[in-house]
Motif scaffolding. Structure first.
Motif, PDB file in Angstrom:
ATOM      1  N   SER A  32       0.826  -1.197   0.000  1.00 15.30           N
ATOM      2  CA  SER A  32       0.000   0.000   0.000  1.00 15.30           C
ATOM      3  C   SER A  32       0.865   1.254   0.000  1.00 15.30           C
ATOM      4  CB  SER A  32      -0.937  -0.003   1.205  1.00 15.30           C
ATOM      5  OG  SER A  32      -0.200  -0.044   2.405  1.00 15.30           O
ATOM      6  N   SER A  33       2.053   1.177   0.577  1.00 11.90           N
ATOM      7  CA  SER A  33       2.938   2.323   0.627  1.00 11.90           C
ATOM      8  C   SER A  33       4.382   1.865   0.480  1.00 11.90           C
ATOM      9  CB  SER A  33       2.780   3.080   1.944  1.00 11.90           C
ATOM     10  OG  SER A  33       3.685   4.159   2.029  1.00 11.90           O
ATOM     11  N   GLY A  35       8.511   3.728   0.240  1.00 10.38           N
ATOM     12  CA  GLY A  35       9.208   4.998   0.343  1.00 10.38           C
ATOM     13  C   GLY A  35      10.578   4.873   0.963  1.00 10.38           C
ATOM     14  N   SER A  50       7.246   9.159   0.721  1.00  5.49           N
ATOM     15  CA  SER A  50       6.499   7.921   0.581  1.00  5.49           C
ATOM     16  C   SER A  50       5.490   8.091  -0.534  1.00  5.49           C
ATOM     17  CB  SER A  50       5.797   7.542   1.885  1.00  5.49           C
ATOM     18  OG  SER A  50       4.823   8.507   2.213  1.00  5.49           O
ATOM     19  N   ILE A  51       5.064   6.956  -1.100  1.00  8.00           N
ATOM     20  CA  ILE A  51       4.137   7.001  -2.219  1.00  8.00           C
ATOM     21  C   ILE A  51       3.172   5.833  -2.131  1.00  8.00           C
ATOM     22  CG2 ILE A  51       5.712   5.723  -3.751  1.00  8.00           C
ATOM     23  CD1 ILE A  51       4.712   7.560  -6.045  1.00  8.00           C
ATOM     24  N   THR A  52       1.903   6.096  -2.424  1.00  7.57           N
ATOM     25  CA  THR A  52       0.884   5.061  -2.381  1.00  7.57           C
ATOM     26  C   THR A  52       0.825   4.320  -3.717  1.00  7.57           C
ATOM     27  OG1 THR A  52      -0.884   6.487  -3.205  1.00  7.57           O
ATOM     28  CG2 THR A  52      -0.459   6.520  -0.829  1.00  7.57           C
ATOM     29  N   ARG A  53       0.007   3.291  -3.769  1.00  9.31           N
ATOM     30  CA  ARG A  53      -0.130   2.518  -5.002  1.00  9.31           C
ATOM     31  C   ARG A  53      -0.697   3.345  -6.144  1.00  9.31           C
ATOM     32  NH1 ARG A  53       0.454  -2.557  -5.807  1.00  9.31           N
ATOM     33  NH2 ARG A  53      -1.148  -2.566  -7.427  1.00  9.31           N
ATOM     34  N   ASP A  58       4.145  11.931  -0.632  1.00  9.68           N
ATOM     35  CA  ASP A  58       4.395  12.905   0.418  1.00  9.68           C
ATOM     36  C   ASP A  58       5.897  13.066   0.592  1.00  9.68           C
ATOM     37  OD1 ASP A  58       1.631  11.630   2.290  1.00  9.68           O
ATOM     38  OD2 ASP A  58       1.740  13.546   1.224  1.00  9.68           O
ATOM     39  N   ARG A  71       7.226   5.277  -8.676  1.00 11.53           N
ATOM     40  CA  ARG A  71       6.944   3.873  -8.324  1.00 11.53           C
ATOM     41  C   ARG A  71       6.424   3.118  -9.534  1.00 11.53           C
ATOM     42  NH1 ARG A  71       3.128   2.056  -3.173  1.00 11.53           N
ATOM     43  NH2 ARG A  71       2.845  -0.109  -3.813  1.00 11.53           N
ATOM     44  N   GLU A 108       5.280  -3.636   8.177  1.00 14.12           N
ATOM     45  CA  GLU A 108       6.306  -2.831   7.510  1.00 14.12           C
ATOM     46  C   GLU A 108       7.583  -3.629   7.322  1.00 14.12           C
ATOM     47  OE1 GLU A 108       5.943   0.848  10.175  1.00 14.12           O
ATOM     48  OE2 GLU A 108       6.297   1.690   8.188  1.00 14.12           O
TER      49      GLU A 108
END
Length: 120
Positions: A32-33, A35, A50-53, A58, A71, A108
């Motif tokens: 889901s994340s 980064g 960080s980056i989502t799917r 952010d 990504r 994580e």
């Protein structure tokens, strides 16, 4: 074996650029994340980006406008393009990836870290 494989660290002069990459290998998990965090000597670990799917990213205020995170979901890979590097960017950079497990909640994973040194 599930692991995060990092590459791209090194020594660069102030104002220079580096690109870090991180690939989640040995898995078909959907993260889901993903980064990067960093930890400088004597300091606590901090989020860099960080980056989502779906591609929502952010950034820490200190790197906005200089760093870009991208990504590729199919490859489970993220890239951190770092431009206009400053001596204060010197740190060990750690890749991070998270996913939701039905039993364990949010899990994580961490990479082993890659050293970025910005110095003349």
């Amino acid at each position: 074996q599930l692991q995060l494989v990092e590459s791209g660290g090194g020594l660069v002069q102030p104002g220079g650029s580096l690109r870090l990459s991180c690939t989640a290998s040995g898995t078909t998990l959907s993260f889901s994340s993903m980064g990067w965090y960093r930890q400088a000597p004597g300091k606590s670990r901090e989020l860099v980006a960080s980056i989502t799917r779906v591609g929502s990213a952010d950034y820490a205020d200190s790197v906005k406008g200089r760093f870009t995170l991208s990504r590729d979901n199919a490859k489970n890979t993220v890239w951190l393009q770092m431009n206009s590097l400053k001596p204060e960017d010197t740190a060990v950079y750690h890749c991070n990836a998270g996913y939701w497990s039905g039993i364990r909640g949010y899990v994580e994973l961490w990479g082993q870290g890659t050293l970025v040194t910005v110095s003349s």
